[in-house]
Design a protein around this motif. Structure first.
Motif, PDB file in Angstrom:
ATOM      1  N   GLN A  14      -3.977  -9.070  -1.542  1.00 23.87           N
ATOM      2  CA  GLN A  14      -3.865  -7.829  -0.786  1.00 23.87           C
ATOM      3  C   GLN A  14      -4.743  -6.719  -1.368  1.00 23.87           C
ATOM      4  N   SER A  21      -9.932   2.029   1.197  1.00 25.18           N
ATOM      5  CA  SER A  21      -8.959   3.032   0.793  1.00 25.18           C
ATOM      6  C   SER A  21      -9.608   4.402   0.887  1.00 25.18           C
ATOM      7  N   VAL A  28       1.033   3.801  -0.778  1.00 23.18           N
ATOM      8  CA  VAL A  28       2.022   3.536   0.273  1.00 23.18           C
ATOM      9  C   VAL A  28       3.375   3.272  -0.376  1.00 23.18           C
ATOM     10  N   VAL A  33       6.809   1.169   4.058  1.00 26.66           N
ATOM     11  CA  VAL A  33       5.924   0.236   4.737  1.00 26.66           C
ATOM     12  C   VAL A  33       6.712  -0.668   5.662  1.00 26.66           C
ATOM     13  N   PRO A  93      -1.530   2.179   9.482  1.00 20.85           N
ATOM     14  CA  PRO A  93      -2.570   1.206   9.171  1.00 20.85           C
ATOM     15  C   PRO A  93      -3.781   1.398  10.067  1.00 20.85           C
ATOM     16  N   CYS A 171       1.918  -6.816   6.010  1.00 21.43           N
ATOM     17  CA  CYS A 171       0.577  -6.558   5.485  1.00 21.43           C
ATOM     18  C   CYS A 171      -0.488  -6.624   6.571  1.00 21.43           C
ATOM     19  N   TYR A 172      -0.385  -7.621   7.439  1.00 23.09           N
ATOM     20  CA  TYR A 172      -1.401  -7.845   8.459  1.00 23.09           C
ATOM     21  C   TYR A 172      -0.741  -8.308   9.748  1.00 23.09           C
ATOM     22  N   SER A 197      -3.868  -3.069   6.410  1.00 20.14           N
ATOM     23  CA  SER A 197      -3.482  -1.998   5.504  1.00 20.14           C
ATOM     24  C   SER A 197      -4.620  -1.024   5.246  1.00 20.14           C
ATOM     25  N   ARG A 198      -4.291   0.266   5.156  1.00 18.64           N
ATOM     26  CA  ARG A 198      -5.289   1.274   4.813  1.00 18.64           C
ATOM     27  C   ARG A 198      -5.677   1.200   3.351  1.00 18.64           C
ATOM     28  N   SER A 200      -4.519  -0.989  -0.677  1.00 14.11           N
ATOM     29  CA  SER A 200      -3.715  -2.039  -1.285  1.00 14.11           C
ATOM     30  C   SER A 200      -2.276  -1.563  -1.414  1.00 14.11           C
ATOM     31  N   LEU A 201      -1.359  -2.495  -1.265  1.00 17.73           N
ATOM     32  CA  LEU A 201       0.053  -2.173  -1.365  1.00 17.73           C
ATOM     33  C   LEU A 201       0.471  -2.064  -2.822  1.00 17.73           C
TER      34      LEU A 201
END
Length: 227
Positions: A14, A21, A28, A33, A93, A171-172, A197-198, A200-201
């Protein structure tokens, strides 16, 4: 140990260079999320009900399929937008839309049973994500349509079998539309839509997570006649 390695592998997937970013984006919050990408908010993003705050040029997607035959892969531009709207103060996102109309009225021909592969590339031509979605529309009547929605979640180890894990993080997402012609030929048509995702988580829970793929299709009816 093994759990730590498993978490690292998931996180590296991820946090790879493919994710963009924006400098102004804040981390996030993980509880947000899971709420951000569920239900009506997800649907509203996919359907373009929010006015975009901006666009990012240069994303592309490579589309392929395999089964009884393997159509030639095609690469198409992806229109990527981002939004100021969010839920629970979590950044929305990115929405990516792949217009299939340049391929012609018939869309992208695929076998009745097989696997769709969609690879998303960022403007640097780095892979953001490769989606692999299996499907079986062998019973689809001619002149009908349907869709598949494929989601990838991070799920705490041990909760994978739970239908609604408490800490499940989306995530996606990949949304595919299928249509059968009057002669029964199957194709992807219209467009392909993605949420990703905008940034990384950030997983601060310390728990080991695993990726879980969920693919959903319409029920009752599974197929709808073409308008």
């Amino acid at each position: 140990g093994g759990e730590a390695r498993r978490l690292k592998a998931v996180k590296s997937d991820q946090r790879g260079p493919g994710l963009l970013s924006p400098p102004s984006a804040s981390p996030v919050p993980t509880p947000a999320v899971s709420r951000t990408l569920l239900g009506n908010f997800e649907e509203s993003l996919l359907r373009g009900r929010f006015a975009p705050s901006g666009h990012i040029e240069g994303f592309t997607a490579e589309i392929g399929a395999s089964g009884s035959y393997c159509p030639q892969h095609v690469t198409l531009p992806v229109t990527v937008t981002f939004f100021d709207v969010s839920e629970q103060n979590a950044p929305a996102p990115f929405l990516g839309i792949v217009d299939l109309n340049p391929l012609g009225r018939k869309g992208y021909s695929v076998p009745k049973v097989g696997t769709i592969q969609v690879t998303l590339f960022n403007p640097n031509q780095t892979v953001v994500k490769m989606f692999l979605v299996t499907f079986d529309f062998s019973d689809m009547p001619a002149a009908h349509m349907t869709f598949l929605r494929h989601r990838l979640f991070l799920v705490p180890v041990g909760e994978e079998g739970n239908a609604n894990p408490t800490h499940r993080l989306l995530c996606y997402l990949l949304h595919l539309r299928f249509r059968s012609s009057r002669s029964g030929r199957l194709s992807l048509h219209g467009d392909i839509r993605l949420l990703f995702s905008r940034r990384s988580l950030e997983l601060d829970t310390g728990l080991p997570y695993e990726l879980q793929a969920v693919t959903e299709a319409p029920h009752n009816p599974r197929y709808s006649p073409l308008p």
